[in-house]
Motif scaffolding. Structure first.
Motif, PDB file in Angstrom:
ATOM      1  N   ALA A  12     -47.215 -41.680 -53.670  1.00 40.95           N
ATOM      2  CA  ALA A  12     -45.854 -41.148 -53.581  1.00 40.95           C
ATOM      3  C   ALA A  12     -45.681 -40.190 -52.405  1.00 40.95           C
ATOM      4  N   CYS A  13     -46.569 -40.293 -51.432  1.00 42.87           N
ATOM      5  CA  CYS A  13     -46.531 -39.356 -50.301  1.00 42.87           C
ATOM      6  C   CYS A  13     -45.367 -39.715 -49.369  1.00 42.87           C
ATOM      7  N   PRO A  14     -44.646 -38.713 -48.856  1.00 41.21           N
ATOM      8  CA  PRO A  14     -43.546 -39.006 -47.938  1.00 41.21           C
ATOM      9  C   PRO A  14     -44.049 -39.782 -46.719  1.00 41.21           C
ATOM     10  N   ALA A  15     -43.240 -40.743 -46.273  1.00 43.87           N
ATOM     11  CA  ALA A  15     -43.627 -41.545 -45.106  1.00 43.87           C
ATOM     12  C   ALA A  15     -43.175 -40.838 -43.840  1.00 43.87           C
ATOM     13  N   VAL A  16     -43.923 -39.846 -43.439  1.00 45.07           N
ATOM     14  CA  VAL A  16     -43.630 -39.164 -42.175  1.00 45.07           C
ATOM     15  C   VAL A  16     -44.869 -39.251 -41.300  1.00 45.07           C
ATOM     16  N   GLU A  17     -44.665 -39.561 -40.037  1.00 43.68           N
ATOM     17  CA  GLU A  17     -45.798 -39.616 -39.122  1.00 43.68           C
ATOM     18  C   GLU A  17     -45.387 -38.896 -37.845  1.00 43.68           C
TER      19      GLU A  17
ATOM     20  N   GLU B 178     -38.614 -27.849 -42.241  1.00 44.36           N
ATOM     21  CA  GLU B 178     -38.007 -29.076 -42.780  1.00 44.36           C
ATOM     22  C   GLU B 178     -39.076 -30.074 -43.218  1.00 44.36           C
ATOM     23  N   LEU B 179     -40.152 -30.133 -42.443  1.00 44.13           N
ATOM     24  CA  LEU B 179     -41.265 -31.011 -42.791  1.00 44.13           C
ATOM     25  C   LEU B 179     -41.880 -30.585 -44.131  1.00 44.13           C
ATOM     26  N   GLN B 180     -42.023 -29.268 -44.314  1.00 40.87           N
ATOM     27  CA  GLN B 180     -42.554 -28.747 -45.575  1.00 40.87           C
ATOM     28  C   GLN B 180     -41.604 -29.041 -46.750  1.00 40.87           C
ATOM     29  N   TRP B 181     -40.302 -28.950 -46.494  1.00 47.20           N
ATOM     30  CA  TRP B 181     -39.346 -29.271 -47.572  1.00 47.20           C
ATOM     31  C   TRP B 181     -39.503 -30.720 -48.015  1.00 47.20           C
ATOM     32  N   VAL B 182     -39.766 -31.617 -47.072  1.00 48.49           N
ATOM     33  CA  VAL B 182     -39.950 -33.033 -47.422  1.00 48.49           C
ATOM     34  C   VAL B 182     -41.124 -33.171 -48.400  1.00 48.49           C
ATOM     35  N   TYR B 183     -42.221 -32.474 -48.092  1.00 51.28           N
ATOM     36  CA  TYR B 183     -43.378 -32.522 -48.990  1.00 51.28           C
ATOM     37  C   TYR B 183     -43.070 -31.824 -50.319  1.00 51.28           C
TER      38      TYR B 183
ATOM     39  N   GLU C 257     -40.187 -31.470 -51.895  1.00 57.28           N
ATOM     40  CA  GLU C 257     -39.318 -32.275 -52.755  1.00 57.28           C
ATOM     41  C   GLU C 257     -40.117 -33.392 -53.432  1.00 57.28           C
ATOM     42  N   ALA C 258     -40.969 -34.055 -52.645  1.00 58.03           N
ATOM     43  CA  ALA C 258     -41.759 -35.152 -53.218  1.00 58.03           C
ATOM     44  C   ALA C 258     -42.727 -34.637 -54.275  1.00 58.03           C
ATOM     45  N   ALA C 259     -43.377 -33.493 -53.984  1.00 54.85           N
ATOM     46  CA  ALA C 259     -44.350 -32.933 -54.928  1.00 54.85           C
ATOM     47  C   ALA C 259     -43.669 -32.474 -56.210  1.00 54.85           C
ATOM     48  N   ALA C 260     -42.470 -31.874 -56.065  1.00 53.91           N
ATOM     49  CA  ALA C 260     -41.733 -31.406 -57.244  1.00 53.91           C
ATOM     50  C   ALA C 260     -41.340 -32.589 -58.126  1.00 53.91           C
ATOM     51  N   LYS C 261     -40.939 -33.679 -57.496  1.00 54.28           N
ATOM     52  CA  LYS C 261     -40.530 -34.852 -58.258  1.00 54.28           C
ATOM     53  C   LYS C 261     -41.712 -35.471 -59.001  1.00 54.28           C
ATOM     54  N   LEU C 262     -42.824 -35.633 -58.281  1.00 55.49           N
ATOM     55  CA  LEU C 262     -43.998 -36.229 -58.932  1.00 55.49           C
ATOM     56  C   LEU C 262     -44.449 -35.370 -60.111  1.00 55.49           C
ATOM     57  N   ALA C 263     -44.493 -34.045 -59.891  1.00 58.82           N
ATOM     58  CA  ALA C 263     -44.968 -33.148 -60.947  1.00 58.82           C
ATOM     59  C   ALA C 263     -44.046 -33.207 -62.163  1.00 58.82           C
ATOM     60  N   ALA C 264     -42.719 -33.286 -61.910  1.00 61.63           N
ATOM     61  CA  ALA C 264     -41.766 -33.386 -63.020  1.00 61.63           C
ATOM     62  C   ALA C 264     -41.972 -34.710 -63.763  1.00 61.63           C
TER      63      ALA C 264
ATOM     64  N   LEU D 146     -45.034 -24.477 -57.400  1.00 58.98           N
ATOM     65  CA  LEU D 146     -43.729 -24.947 -56.926  1.00 58.98           C
ATOM     66  C   LEU D 146     -42.773 -23.774 -56.702  1.00 58.98           C
ATOM     67  N   ARG D 147     -42.812 -22.814 -57.611  1.00 60.13           N
ATOM     68  CA  ARG D 147     -41.921 -21.665 -57.493  1.00 60.13           C
ATOM     69  C   ARG D 147     -42.210 -20.876 -56.213  1.00 60.13           C
ATOM     70  N   LEU D 148     -43.491 -20.622 -55.966  1.00 56.13           N
ATOM     71  CA  LEU D 148     -43.842 -19.842 -54.778  1.00 56.13           C
ATOM     72  C   LEU D 148     -43.635 -20.635 -53.490  1.00 56.13           C
ATOM     73  N   TRP D 149     -43.901 -21.928 -53.565  1.00 61.67           N
ATOM     74  CA  TRP D 149     -43.715 -22.802 -52.392  1.00 61.67           C
ATOM     75  C   TRP D 149     -42.240 -22.780 -51.978  1.00 61.67           C
ATOM     76  N   GLU D 150     -41.359 -22.965 -52.980  1.00 61.38           N
ATOM     77  CA  GLU D 150     -39.919 -22.978 -52.707  1.00 61.38           C
ATOM     78  C   GLU D 150     -39.451 -21.623 -52.184  1.00 61.38           C
ATOM     79  N   ARG D 151     -39.980 -20.571 -52.792  1.00 66.98           N
ATOM     80  CA  ARG D 151     -39.587 -19.226 -52.367  1.00 66.98           C
ATOM     81  C   ARG D 151     -40.008 -18.953 -50.920  1.00 66.98           C
ATOM     82  N   ALA D 152     -41.234 -19.381 -50.583  1.00 68.07           N
ATOM     83  CA  ALA D 152     -41.721 -19.133 -49.219  1.00 68.07           C
ATOM     84  C   ALA D 152     -40.866 -19.871 -48.194  1.00 68.07           C
ATOM     85  N   LEU D 153     -40.550 -21.132 -48.478  1.00 65.91           N
ATOM     86  CA  LEU D 153     -39.745 -21.902 -47.526  1.00 65.91           C
ATOM     87  C   LEU D 153     -38.341 -21.314 -47.407  1.00 65.91           C
TER      88      LEU D 153
END
Lengths: 65, 549
Positions: free
Chosen positions: B314-319, B352-357, B359-366, B384-391
């Motif tokens: 489920a990893c974002p397709a970014v290269e 923005e790159l971190q937000w992409v990761y 969002e994907a991580a939050a969805k998988l975990a949910a 997730l809480r700290l990751w979102e807060r930092a971004l």
């Protein structure tokens, strides 16, 4: 080690009892933080190595991994 | 051992739980012995800790290292480097030899004789908390015991600072040698870098190419949350300025086996230190050493979650186009506006790159049911809480995150000096602040000063860090290793990540107990064995059967 196998379910129960990774309270507001910078510098002044020039020049490391 | 399987698949999947650990190479400085041999100085740190432990236990200083299963030349891409073709720095599976010449270079022949009377140049210790303390190249290194979650990773990593601080104190009290000080940083600002590595257990079934693809864009941008900050731009720091990461400028390749030169963003060393058919140990060399608890927590927590994404497909397709250069550029832009170009043509900022990761991580975990604050796996919600807060905070600028993002905290202090005293970026006082930030002595280390003032957030209390410097984590094989050393210090001949070697009393045969499953040998599985058998004879009989006698 058959006897120990029976304890594996207990291990999971214990794992659930462990305090969740609760982070510390919210960060101080940015404005408070900025106000605190002068305090911080005063404190740091008191512990900084005395000869900055010499210290920085002398801090030479070999490369590692 | 039973055939029942308790592999890492026993941990809830999809979130931040995973077998992991840290390695910290400390910067080493002997102010009264400029030019002293760094390997010799490092061995003094290890010997001092051994001496302290021996005094504490009135017994053996901890066990030596068992090198049997070290395979540093095995490449995760499926081949091995021939020993004769390998750079000597890669040969980490042999006890390094400290030559008499090296010792003599440091303190002269008189000291050499003195040393003969006292300590052998002790290079390697396994500690009662399950960690390894040894000399790696020219630095003392603490490798934490295996833990299962990011909060424990922070605790047992910080425990390493407590361990080496104890050695620093012993050396400071030694009138003849003079002090040796240690720094939890990654560069001297003059062209040398030394690492702080992370290790994550990953199922062998995950193709290595997927790890490369999924992790590279993540590592390029992770530094925005986890960087420790550095005065000076470029490997030798010759361009005045401030950048986000200590390590970024030292990375020159995308994928590779090396760790000391042409360092790659993805390191392919394939030493599983566990059942090789089932697991690989992902060796991450791209991170900064962290004094900030939150930065360290996010480093382990978010990386573990991205590995879960890769495992789940489920990893974002970014290269990223030219990831090495992109990583340098992101590190150099403390304004956080720099963008990276993706192969699909998009341009994204590091955040923005971190937000992409995220969002994907939050969805998988949910989806996996591990992200709930109550009833989740106990850790993923907090990551997730700290990751979102930092971004979110970093989007409004570094100052908003200066209470916990390490490079932002350091920048606040540096900018304070620049404003108050009108200092240019090449002023030595700013270089001093950068280095002294990471001094492991709480009265000198600036990060420690900030932590104690509450200007840098704390996730683990000092008392818990102190406990982690003595006791192993309960939920991995480190518990068996650490307890064996604590209970039977005179009868553990050596140990490694995947073995404990006992020397039964009255026997010339050593007994090697493999510990190849990282989630076995836990307190739950072995505490009864230790409690029921206080004597080494009874313990080994129960563990191995009668054949050891």
């Amino acid at each position: 080690m058959a006897g120990q196998e029976q304890k594996s379910s207990q291990s999971r129960d214990e794992a659930e009892d462990v305090e969740p990774g609760t982070p510390a309270p919210a960060a101080p507001q940015a404005s408070e933080a900025t106000e605190g910078v002068d305090d911080l510098l005063d404190e740091i002044d008191g512990v900084l190595e005395s000869n900055a020039e010499e210290f920085v020049r002398g801090f030479v490391q070999k490369g590692g991994q | 051992m039973s055939s029942t399987d308790h592999g890492p698949e026993g941990l809830p999947a999809g979130g931040a739980l995973r077998v992991m650990g840290s390695e910290t190479e400390y910067g080493i400085h002997a102010p009264s012995a400029p030019g002293a041999n760094a390997t010799y100085l490092s061995s003094q740190v290890i010997a001092s800790y051994a001496k302290l432990t021996r005094e504490r236990l009135h017994a053996s200083p901890g066990a030596g290292w068992d090198y049997t299963d070290e395979t540093p030349l095995r490449d995760a891409r499926g081949w091995s480097v021939r020993r004769t073709q390998a750079h000597p720095d890669l040969l980490t599976d042999m006890e390094p030899v400290l030559t008499a010449e090296g010792v003599a270079l440091a303190h002269g022949p008189a000291e050499l004789e003195l040393d003969g009377d006292q300590e052998p140049a002790l290079m390697n210790l396994v500690l009662g908390n399950g960690a390894r303390l040894y000399v790696d190249h020219a630095h003392p290194e603490y490798s934490s015991p295996e833990v299962t979650n990011p909060l424990d990773a922070v605790a047992w990593d910080a425990a390493g600072d407590v361990v080496v601080l104890a050695a620093v104190r012993v050396l400071a009290g030694d009138q003849e040698r003079g002090p040796i000080n240690l720094y939890k940083n990654n560069t001297d600002g003059k062209g040398a870098s030394y690492g702080s590595h992370e290790n994550y257990l990953v199922p062998r079934a995950v193709p290595f190419a997927d790890l490369v693809k999924g992790l590279t864009p993540f590592f390029v941008s992770r530094q925005l949350m986890c960087g420790a900050g550095r005065v000076g731009i470029g490997q030798d720091g010759r361009t005045p300025g401030y950048q986000i990461s200590q390590r970024a400028d030292f990375f020159e390749a995308e994928v590779g086996l090396e760790t000391t030169m042409r360092r790659p963003i993805i390191n392919t060393r394939d030493e599983p230190h566990s059942v090789a058919d089932k697991y690989r140990r992902l060796h991450v060399i791209v991170g900064d050493a962290n004094c900030s608890h939150v930065a360290n927590y996010l480093k382990f927590g978010t990386t573990a979650m991205v590995l879960s994404l890769i495992e789940a497909g489920a990893c974002p397709a970014v290269e990223i186009h030219e990831p090495v250069a992109a990583m340098h550029r992101l590190s150099h832009d403390t304004g956080l506006r720099e963008t990276v170009r993706l192969l699909d043509g998009r341009r994204l900022t590091g955040l923005e790159l971190q937000w992409v990761y995220f969002e994907a991580a939050a969805k998988l975990a949910a989806d996996a049911g591990v992200a709930a604050e109550h009833g989740g796996d106990g850790h993923t919600a907090a990551v997730l809480r700290l990751w979102e807060r930092a971004l979110t905070d970093l989007e409004s600028g570094p100052d908003a995150a200066a209470g916990y993002v390490e490079w932002a905290a350091k920048q606040r202090v540096l900018e304070g000096y620049r404003a108050r005293d009108g200092l240019a970026w090449d002023d030595a006082r700013l270089g001093l602040v950068d280095i002294q930030w990471s001094d492991v002595r709480p009265e000198r280390g600036l990060a420690h000063r900030l932590l104690s003032k509450g200007s840098l957030e704390r996730l683990v209390e000092d008392v818990d860090i102190a406990r982690a410097s003595i006791d192993p984590p309960a939920d991995t094989r480190a518990w068996f290793r650490g307890k064996s050393i604590q209970r039977f210090p005179a009868n553990v001949a050596s140990a490694s990540w995947d073995s404990v070697v006992f020397s039964p009393p009255g026997s010339y045969r050593l007994q090697r107990v493999p510990t190849r499953e990282p989630l076995r040998g836990t307190r739950a599985l072995t505490e009864a064995l230790f409690e029921e058998h206080p004597s080494i004879e009874g313990f080994l009989t129960a563990l191995l059967g009668e054949r050891h006698t």
